[in-house]
Each structure stands twice: as structure tokens, then as C-alpha cells.
Design a protein around this motif. Sequence first.
Motif, mmCIF file in Angstrom:
data_model
loop_
_atom_site.group_PDB
_atom_site.id
_atom_site.type_symbol
_atom_site.label_atom_id
_atom_site.label_comp_id
_atom_site.label_asym_id
_atom_site.label_seq_id
_atom_site.Cartn_x
_atom_site.Cartn_y
_atom_site.Cartn_z
ATOM 1 N N GLY A 111 0.823 -1.209 0.000
ATOM 2 C CA GLY A 111 0.000 0.000 0.000
ATOM 3 C C GLY A 111 0.854 1.254 0.000
ATOM 4 N N ILE B 246 2.243 1.784 -3.495
ATOM 5 C CA ILE B 246 1.223 2.359 -4.382
ATOM 6 C C ILE B 246 1.094 3.856 -4.121
ATOM 7 C CG2 ILE B 246 -1.250 2.384 -4.909
ATOM 8 C CD1 ILE B 246 -1.218 -0.671 -4.382
ATOM 9 N N CYS B 247 1.073 4.235 -2.858
ATOM 10 C CA CYS B 247 0.988 5.666 -2.517
ATOM 11 C C CYS B 247 2.247 6.410 -2.951
ATOM 12 C CB CYS B 247 0.749 5.834 -1.020
ATOM 13 S SG CYS B 247 -0.861 5.217 -0.496
ATOM 14 N N GLY C 118 1.968 7.043 -6.551
ATOM 15 C CA GLY C 118 1.073 8.184 -6.752
ATOM 16 C C GLY C 118 1.774 9.509 -6.502
ATOM 17 N N VAL D 198 -4.719 10.613 -9.972
ATOM 18 C CA VAL D 198 -5.679 9.544 -9.676
ATOM 19 C C VAL D 198 -6.077 8.830 -10.962
ATOM 20 C CG1 VAL D 198 -8.007 9.071 -8.818
ATOM 21 C CG2 VAL D 198 -6.520 10.613 -7.560
ATOM 22 N N SER E 95 -3.872 0.542 -12.814
ATOM 23 C CA SER E 95 -4.539 -0.561 -12.125
ATOM 24 C C SER E 95 -5.396 -1.383 -13.080
ATOM 25 C CB SER E 95 -5.407 -0.006 -10.996
ATOM 26 O OG SER E 95 -6.209 -1.008 -10.438
ATOM 27 N N SER F 100 -3.463 -3.636 -1.247
ATOM 28 C CA SER F 100 -3.768 -3.343 -2.643
ATOM 29 C C SER F 100 -5.247 -3.045 -2.850
ATOM 30 C CB SER F 100 -3.362 -4.514 -3.534
ATOM 31 O OG SER F 100 -4.158 -5.631 -3.234
ATOM 32 N N PRO G 140 -6.352 1.391 -1.509
ATOM 33 C CA PRO G 140 -6.174 2.574 -2.364
ATOM 34 C C PRO G 140 -7.144 2.568 -3.543
ATOM 35 C CG PRO G 140 -4.072 1.508 -1.937
ATOM 36 C CD PRO G 140 -5.141 0.598 -1.429
ATOM 37 N N THR H 241 -6.615 2.205 -6.480
ATOM 38 C CA THR H 241 -6.282 1.149 -7.432
ATOM 39 C C THR H 241 -7.083 -0.119 -7.166
ATOM 40 O OG1 THR H 241 -4.411 0.556 -6.031
ATOM 41 C CG2 THR H 241 -3.962 2.014 -7.882
#
Length: 161
Positions: free
Chosen positions: A42, A45-46, A49, A72, A79, A99, A102, A104
Motif C-alpha cells: 500500500g 502504491i501511494c 502516486g 488519480v 490498475s 492493494s 487505495p 487502485t
Amino acid sequence: MATKTKQDPDLKMTKALYQQHAAKYQPQRNVLLNSWRAFWVGGTICLLGQVIQKFYMSVFDFTDKTAGNPTVATLIFISVLLTGFGVYDNIGQYAGAGSAVPVTGFANSIASAAIEHRSEGYVLGVGGNMFKLAGSVIVFGVVAAFVAALIKTLMRMIWPG
């Protein structure tokens, strides 16, 4: 003619006895390992971003506020692309909530349902089924936003300033 049979007292299973018996066969979950996987995936992923947002800010001269929407949209696109290739499902199996939480994960749930039901046609298959899982999230988000806005409006009416 029905015959009466005696019920064996050893075969009488109560709910508590069944749960105790079933617990022996359930695999033990490694909570610490699962939490670590969710945390780092997670977080990655952030981090991705954040990198995308900084890219938009440096290359296209967006501000912090204006870079949010394309960031976004890019994460959603990535994703959905990974879902289409079957990669995001493996990430989800490994990371769990890391996962799924978020944006995604939300995009993955919609894309997965659309891919699964595409053989039924675009309207009844894709359109009718892609929001089955995500629909409750959308409804909850809209209702929560409405309640938050209502509370904020009432607070401003009571305590203007």
C-alpha cells in the motif's frame, strides 16, 4: 413403514462443538506478515502516486491541487491495465488490503467484474455487473459525503465565523 432409530449420543453436534472441531483444520494466519505485506505494498502504491503527482507538477506546471485529478486517473489506468494482464490479482493475493484500500483496488474491482462478464454482452454483462461489488462503495461514499456536508453546513449556521 418408518422405523425408529436411536440417535447416537456421540453424534450430537452442538454449535460450539462444531466450531471447536472446525478450528483444528483452519490454517493459522500470520497477522504480522500479512500486516507487513499490506503496509509496504500500500505504501508503494501511494509512493507511486506521489511520484506521478510530482511528475505532473514538474513537467506540466500543475499545482498541488490541479495535479491530483490526473494523478488519480493515471493510477486508475495503471490498475486497470494490470488487472487486464492478470498481474493485479497476484498483487492482491500477496498484499491483501494493501492493494484493495487505495483507489487502485477500487478500479481493480470494477475492471475484474467487467472482464469476467464480458461474454454476456456489453449492456447486460459488462454494464450490469461491473458495479455489483463497487456499487456499495459508491453509495456509501455519496451518503457519507452528503452527511459530512450536512454537518458542516449546520455547524456554519450555528457558529458562523
